[in-house]
Motif scaffolding. Structure first.
Motif, PDB file in Angstrom:
ATOM      1  N   ASN A  52     102.652 -16.826  44.390  1.00  0.00           N
ATOM      2  CA  ASN A  52     103.772 -16.091  43.808  1.00  0.00           C
ATOM      3  C   ASN A  52     104.807 -17.013  43.177  1.00  0.00           C
ATOM      4  OD1 ASN A  52     103.610 -13.074  44.078  1.00  0.00           O
ATOM      5  ND2 ASN A  52     103.012 -13.709  46.127  1.00  0.00           N
ATOM      6  N   LEU A  53     104.873 -18.250  43.633  1.00  0.00           N
ATOM      7  CA  LEU A  53     105.753 -19.223  42.987  1.00  0.00           C
ATOM      8  C   LEU A  53     105.195 -19.675  41.639  1.00  0.00           C
ATOM      9  CD1 LEU A  53     106.931 -21.492  45.939  1.00  0.00           C
ATOM     10  CD2 LEU A  53     108.330 -19.932  44.558  1.00  0.00           C
ATOM     11  N   GLY A  54     103.921 -19.389  41.392  1.00  0.00           N
ATOM     12  CA  GLY A  54     103.307 -19.789  40.127  1.00  0.00           C
ATOM     13  C   GLY A  54     102.878 -21.241  40.113  1.00  0.00           C
ATOM     14  N   LEU A  55     102.648 -21.807  41.292  1.00  0.00           N
ATOM     15  CA  LEU A  55     102.256 -23.214  41.381  1.00  0.00           C
ATOM     16  C   LEU A  55     100.765 -23.426  41.156  1.00  0.00           C
ATOM     17  CD1 LEU A  55     104.398 -24.331  44.456  1.00  0.00           C
ATOM     18  CD2 LEU A  55     104.939 -24.572  42.020  1.00  0.00           C
ATOM     19  N   TYR A  71      97.631 -23.211  39.063  1.00  0.00           N
ATOM     20  CA  TYR A  71      97.306 -23.082  37.648  1.00  0.00           C
ATOM     21  C   TYR A  71      95.866 -22.640  37.425  1.00  0.00           C
ATOM     22  CZ  TYR A  71     101.651 -25.401  36.177  1.00  0.00           C
ATOM     23  OH  TYR A  71     102.961 -25.720  35.934  1.00  0.00           O
ATOM     24  N   GLU A  72      94.955 -23.110  38.277  1.00  0.00           N
ATOM     25  CA  GLU A  72      93.537 -22.804  38.052  1.00  0.00           C
ATOM     26  C   GLU A  72      92.765 -22.901  39.362  1.00  0.00           C
ATOM     27  OE1 GLU A  72      89.906 -24.377  35.164  1.00  0.00           O
ATOM     28  OE2 GLU A  72      91.927 -25.157  34.886  1.00  0.00           O
ATOM     29  N   ILE A 128      87.864 -26.316  43.471  1.00  0.00           N
ATOM     30  CA  ILE A 128      88.925 -27.208  43.025  1.00  0.00           C
ATOM     31  C   ILE A 128      90.126 -26.351  42.645  1.00  0.00           C
ATOM     32  CG2 ILE A 128      89.658 -28.911  41.314  1.00  0.00           C
ATOM     33  CD1 ILE A 128      86.748 -29.828  41.142  1.00  0.00           C
ATOM     34  N   ILE A 129      91.257 -26.673  43.243  1.00  0.00           N
ATOM     35  CA  ILE A 129      92.507 -25.990  42.950  1.00  0.00           C
ATOM     36  C   ILE A 129      93.356 -26.921  42.092  1.00  0.00           C
ATOM     37  CG2 ILE A 129      94.601 -24.958  43.919  1.00  0.00           C
ATOM     38  CD1 ILE A 129      91.973 -23.498  44.687  1.00  0.00           C
ATOM     39  N   LYS A 130      93.691 -26.476  40.893  1.00  0.00           N
ATOM     40  CA  LYS A 130      94.604 -27.236  40.038  1.00  0.00           C
ATOM     41  C   LYS A 130      95.968 -26.570  40.162  1.00  0.00           C
ATOM     42  CE  LYS A 130      91.164 -28.985  36.896  1.00  0.00           C
ATOM     43  NZ  LYS A 130      90.656 -29.077  35.534  1.00  0.00           N
ATOM     44  N   MET A 131      96.933 -27.356  40.576  1.00  0.00           N
ATOM     45  CA  MET A 131      98.259 -26.802  40.832  1.00  0.00           C
ATOM     46  C   MET A 131      99.328 -27.831  40.532  1.00  0.00           C
ATOM     47  SD  MET A 131      98.746 -26.999  44.952  1.00  0.00           S
ATOM     48  CE  MET A 131     100.493 -26.692  44.754  1.00  0.00           C
ATOM     49  N   TYR A 144     101.287 -30.798  33.753  1.00  0.00           N
ATOM     50  CA  TYR A 144     101.407 -30.138  32.466  1.00  0.00           C
ATOM     51  C   TYR A 144     100.573 -28.870  32.492  1.00  0.00           C
ATOM     52  CZ  TYR A 144     101.467 -29.110  27.560  1.00  0.00           C
ATOM     53  OH  TYR A 144     101.647 -28.458  26.371  1.00  0.00           O
ATOM     54  N   PRO A 145     101.120 -27.757  32.113  1.00  0.00           N
ATOM     55  CA  PRO A 145     102.497 -27.612  31.698  1.00  0.00           C
ATOM     56  C   PRO A 145     103.444 -27.729  32.894  1.00  0.00           C
ATOM     57  CG  PRO A 145     101.440 -25.461  31.760  1.00  0.00           C
ATOM     58  CD  PRO A 145     100.381 -26.485  32.072  1.00  0.00           C
TER      59      PRO A 145
END
Length: 113
Positions: A38-41, A43-44, A54-57, A94-95
């Motif tokens: 929910n924080l939007g951390l 990304y993928e 794999i968590i991209k954050m 990034y972003p």
């Protein structure tokens, strides 16, 4: 591909990713008290045949002193998803994260308009 690797359909992958995201919603940012999804951390979420995830954050700040704590919480949360056999967290910058990435729930909880 090894003989013992599971091969999933796209529909199965999508369902497993939903479970992964649900598990990540249990990872709470210790400073803000809101989950990382929910924080939007996050990304993928990548999921590979055989169960590698794999968590991209990102983090709210580049020098976040709690990066190791959050990473370990993510690894532990992913152990609750039976299809995930291995996991990795990749921090990306990034972003850059902004409050615009936060969900409505997180904005209300933190009093951000």
């Amino acid at each position: 591909m090894a003989d013992n690797e599971t091969v999933w359909t796209q529909e199965e992958i999508d369902g497993i990713k939903e479970h992964i995201v649900a598990a990540l919603e249990q990872v709470i940012d210790p400073e803000l008290g809101i989950d990382i999804v929910n924080l939007g951390l996050v990304y993928e979420v990548e999921l590979y045949d055989g169960g590698k995830c794999i968590i991209k954050m990102t983090l709210t700040t580049m020098g976040c002193p709690l990066a190791d704590v959050i990473t370990e919480q993510i690894i532990q949360a992913l152990k609750e998803v039976p299809e995930v056999t291995d996991s990795e967290v990749q921090l990306v910058w990034y972003p850059a994260w902004t409050t615009d990435r936060m969900s409505r729930y997180a904005r209300i909880a933190l009093g951000i308009r």
